[in-house]
Design an enzyme around this catalytic site. Structure first.
Site, PDB file in Angstrom:
ATOM      1  NE  ARG A 199       0.170  19.588 -47.729  1.00  0.00           N
ATOM      2  CZ  ARG A 199      -1.031  19.202 -48.166  1.00  0.00           C
ATOM      3  NH1 ARG A 199      -1.288  19.150 -49.464  1.00  0.00           N
ATOM      4  NH2 ARG A 199      -1.973  18.892 -47.308  1.00  0.00           N
ATOM      5  NE  ARG A 240      -7.573  18.275 -48.420  1.00  0.00           N
ATOM      6  CZ  ARG A 240      -6.639  18.335 -47.492  1.00  0.00           C
ATOM      7  NH1 ARG A 240      -6.945  18.168 -46.226  1.00  0.00           N
ATOM      8  NH2 ARG A 240      -5.396  18.548 -47.826  1.00  0.00           N
ATOM      9  CE  LYS A 277      -3.188  17.950 -39.489  1.00  0.00           C
ATOM     10  NZ  LYS A 277      -2.804  17.187 -40.690  1.00  0.00           N
ATOM     11  NE  ARG A 313       2.197  21.718 -40.415  1.00  0.00           N
ATOM     12  CZ  ARG A 313       0.897  21.605 -40.715  1.00  0.00           C
ATOM     13  NH1 ARG A 313      -0.021  22.021 -39.895  1.00  0.00           N
ATOM     14  NH2 ARG A 313       0.558  21.049 -41.840  1.00  0.00           N
ATOM     15  NE  ARG A 351     -11.481  18.737 -56.871  1.00  0.00           N
ATOM     16  CZ  ARG A 351     -11.741  17.467 -56.527  1.00  0.00           C
ATOM     17  NH1 ARG A 351     -10.854  16.764 -55.855  1.00  0.00           N
ATOM     18  NH2 ARG A 351     -12.876  16.901 -56.858  1.00  0.00           N
TER      19      ARG A 351
HETATM   20  P1  AP5 Z   1      -8.520  15.989 -43.726  1.00  0.00           P
HETATM   21  O1  AP5 Z   1      -9.316  15.793 -42.493  1.00  0.00           O
HETATM   22  O2  AP5 Z   1      -8.786  17.203 -44.566  1.00  0.00           O
HETATM   23  O3  AP5 Z   1      -6.957  15.853 -43.408  1.00  0.00           O
HETATM   24  P2  AP5 Z   1      -5.992  16.776 -42.540  1.00  0.00           P
HETATM   25  O4  AP5 Z   1      -5.271  15.909 -41.572  1.00  0.00           O
HETATM   26  O5  AP5 Z   1      -6.725  17.951 -41.999  1.00  0.00           O
HETATM   27  O6  AP5 Z   1      -4.951  17.150 -43.664  1.00  0.00           O
HETATM   28  P3  AP5 Z   1      -4.390  18.546 -44.167  1.00  0.00           P
HETATM   29  O7  AP5 Z   1      -3.953  18.348 -45.579  1.00  0.00           O
HETATM   30  O8  AP5 Z   1      -5.343  19.668 -43.877  1.00  0.00           O
HETATM   31  O9  AP5 Z   1      -3.125  18.681 -43.256  1.00  0.00           O
HETATM   32  P4  AP5 Z   1      -1.913  19.545 -43.472  1.00  0.00           P
HETATM   33  O10 AP5 Z   1      -1.285  19.356 -42.161  1.00  0.00           O
HETATM   34  O11 AP5 Z   1      -1.067  19.252 -44.635  1.00  0.00           O
HETATM   35  O12 AP5 Z   1      -2.520  20.976 -43.849  1.00  0.00           O
HETATM   36  P5  AP5 Z   1      -2.782  22.300 -43.004  1.00  0.00           P
HETATM   37  O13 AP5 Z   1      -3.976  22.939 -43.539  1.00  0.00           O
HETATM   38  O14 AP5 Z   1      -2.699  22.004 -41.553  1.00  0.00           O
HETATM   39  O15 AP5 Z   1      -8.718  14.668 -44.637  1.00  0.00           O
HETATM   40  C1  AP5 Z   1      -8.133  14.572 -45.932  1.00  0.00           C
HETATM   41  C2  AP5 Z   1      -9.118  13.900 -46.911  1.00  0.00           C
HETATM   42  O16 AP5 Z   1      -9.290  12.551 -46.516  1.00  0.00           O
HETATM   43  C3  AP5 Z   1     -10.516  14.524 -46.941  1.00  0.00           C
HETATM   44  O17 AP5 Z   1     -10.987  14.510 -48.276  1.00  0.00           O
HETATM   45  C4  AP5 Z   1     -11.353  13.607 -46.044  1.00  0.00           C
HETATM   46  O18 AP5 Z   1     -12.704  13.568 -46.488  1.00  0.00           O
HETATM   47  C5  AP5 Z   1     -10.662  12.259 -46.213  1.00  0.00           C
HETATM   48  N1  AP5 Z   1     -10.642  11.462 -44.989  1.00  0.00           N
HETATM   49  C6  AP5 Z   1     -10.479  11.900 -43.705  1.00  0.00           C
HETATM   50  N2  AP5 Z   1     -10.503  10.869 -42.829  1.00  0.00           N
HETATM   51  C7  AP5 Z   1     -10.667   9.739 -43.578  1.00  0.00           C
HETATM   52  C8  AP5 Z   1     -10.770   8.355 -43.252  1.00  0.00           C
HETATM   53  N3  AP5 Z   1     -10.711   7.926 -41.991  1.00  0.00           N
HETATM   54  N4  AP5 Z   1     -10.948   7.472 -44.292  1.00  0.00           N
HETATM   55  C9  AP5 Z   1     -11.009   7.903 -45.589  1.00  0.00           C
HETATM   56  N5  AP5 Z   1     -10.926   9.213 -45.944  1.00  0.00           N
HETATM   57  C10 AP5 Z   1     -10.749  10.119 -44.959  1.00  0.00           C
HETATM   58  O19 AP5 Z   1      -1.502  23.169 -43.377  1.00  0.00           O
HETATM   59  C11 AP5 Z   1      -1.316  23.671 -44.668  1.00  0.00           C
HETATM   60  C12 AP5 Z   1      -0.022  24.460 -44.746  1.00  0.00           C
HETATM   61  O20 AP5 Z   1      -0.089  25.587 -43.860  1.00  0.00           O
HETATM   62  C13 AP5 Z   1       1.247  23.713 -44.305  1.00  0.00           C
HETATM   63  O21 AP5 Z   1       1.796  22.961 -45.372  1.00  0.00           O
HETATM   64  C14 AP5 Z   1       2.149  24.875 -43.879  1.00  0.00           C
HETATM   65  O22 AP5 Z   1       2.697  25.523 -44.983  1.00  0.00           O
HETATM   66  C15 AP5 Z   1       1.163  25.817 -43.222  1.00  0.00           C
HETATM   67  N6  AP5 Z   1       1.015  25.598 -41.776  1.00  0.00           N
HETATM   68  C16 AP5 Z   1      -0.144  25.256 -41.120  1.00  0.00           C
HETATM   69  N7  AP5 Z   1       0.070  25.137 -39.796  1.00  0.00           N
HETATM   70  C17 AP5 Z   1       1.381  25.426 -39.591  1.00  0.00           C
HETATM   71  C18 AP5 Z   1       2.205  25.461 -38.443  1.00  0.00           C
HETATM   72  N8  AP5 Z   1       1.723  25.191 -37.216  1.00  0.00           N
HETATM   73  N9  AP5 Z   1       3.521  25.767 -38.616  1.00  0.00           N
HETATM   74  C19 AP5 Z   1       4.018  26.071 -39.826  1.00  0.00           C
HETATM   75  N10 AP5 Z   1       3.296  26.041 -40.966  1.00  0.00           N
HETATM   76  C20 AP5 Z   1       1.981  25.727 -40.850  1.00  0.00           C
HETATM   77 MG    MG Z   2      -6.676  19.999 -42.386  1.00  0.00          MG
END
Ligand code: AP5
Ligand code: MG
Length: 215
Positions: free
Chosen positions: A172, A127, A13, A88, A160
């Site tokens: 997660r 990552r 994402k 979410r 990280r």
């Molecule tokens: P990346 O693009 O970073 O993945 P992402 O989908 O953004 O994954 P996240 O881990 O950020 O999602 P998340 O939903 O767990 O975390 P968030 O920050 O939203 O890609 C990952 C890796 O893969 C990178 O190294 C990239 O280079 C590589 N990659 C990407 N595409 C690729 C491809 N096609 N091929 C190969 N490699 C690839 O949330 C964190 C925490 O915040 C949650 O756990 C929760 O506690 C809280 N939170 C956030 N939003 C809410 C909400 N709306 N409600 C409640 N709690 C929330």
């Molecule tokens: Mg992200």
């Protein structure tokens, strides 16, 4: 154009939202990034969210809805936004519909990135991001062109995430499957959901998203 990117942790994402922001000028609204900033600054929201995020659980809906409601009302979002990590839960999706209606805004595309669990774990465990500009990298899939130097800003400091460990990742994924996956049928019923293969390489995924945006 206002879009939502939906996907499990590590689905890509953030990677795709950042590329779209650069190319189309829409604003990336990553609730995860907003919360990590709040944690770093020690704001009341950050204090509340810190232990929840470290446990891999979801921050309460009311806090997230307020955060996004204020953010999408800001002027820069008038040029279009990409929701990355919100909604979410079904209550968040319902609240989003209500706040958009209130602000006279609509959603144009809702895109799901589908990725296998083994790949999600591999992506998250490799990552890292630039400490200065936030550019995302991966130990295997996206290394900086010059080792140890950010392609985008030249910084040599990387970080990280505290929640990118095996135990938190399990929680997660569970939160995604139990609480977030139900928003897929919510949007499918409205005929708004398009799912794409997020297992492909980054450029192929970007092309698939661009085709949807053009359609
Ligand atoms: P990346 O693009 O970073 O993945 P992402 O989908 O953004 O994954 P996240 O881990 O950020 O999602 P998340 O939903 O767990 O975390 P968030 O920050 O939203 O890609 C990952 C890796 O893969 C990178 O190294 C990239 O280079 C590589 N990659 C990407 N595409 C690729 C491809 N096609 N091929 C190969 N490699 C690839 O949330 C964190 C925490 O915040 C949650 O756990 C929760 O506690 C809280 N939170 C956030 N939003 C809410 C909400 N709306 N409600 C409640 N709690 C929330
Ligand atoms: Mg992200």
């Amino acid at each position: 154009m206002n879009i939502i990117l939906i996907g499990a942790p590590g689905a890509g994402k953030g990677t795709q939202a950042r590329l779209l922001e650069e190319k189309y000028g829409m604003v990336q609204l990553s609730t995860g990034d907003m919360l990590r900033t709040a944690v770093k600054l020690g704001t009341p929201l950050g204090v509340e969210a810190k232990s929840i995020m470290e446990a891999g659980k979801l921050v309460p809906d009311a806090l997230m809805v307020n955060l996004i409601k204020e953010r999408i009302a800001q002027r820069d979002c008038a040029k279009g936004f990409i929701l990355d990590g919100f909604p979410r839960t079904v209550p968040q999706a319902e609240a989003l519909d209500a706040m958009l209606a209130e602000q006279g805004k609509t959603l144009d595309k809702i895109i799901e990135l589908k990725v296998d669990e083994a790949a999600l774990i591999e992506r998250v465990s490799g990552r890292f991001t630039c400490e200065k500009c936030g550019m995302g990298y991966h130990d295997t899939f996206k290394k900086p062109k010059v080792e140890g130097v950010c392609d985008a800003c030249g910084s040599t400091s990387f970080k990280r995430r505290a929640d990118d460990n095996a135990e938190t990742m399990k929680a997660r994924l569970q939160a995604f499957n139990e609480q977030t996956a139900p928003i897929l049928p919510y949007y499918a019923k409205k005929g708004m959901l398009v799912s794409i293969d997020g297992m492909a390489d980054m450029d192929t995924v970007t092309e698939a998203i661009e085709r949807i945006l053009a359609g």
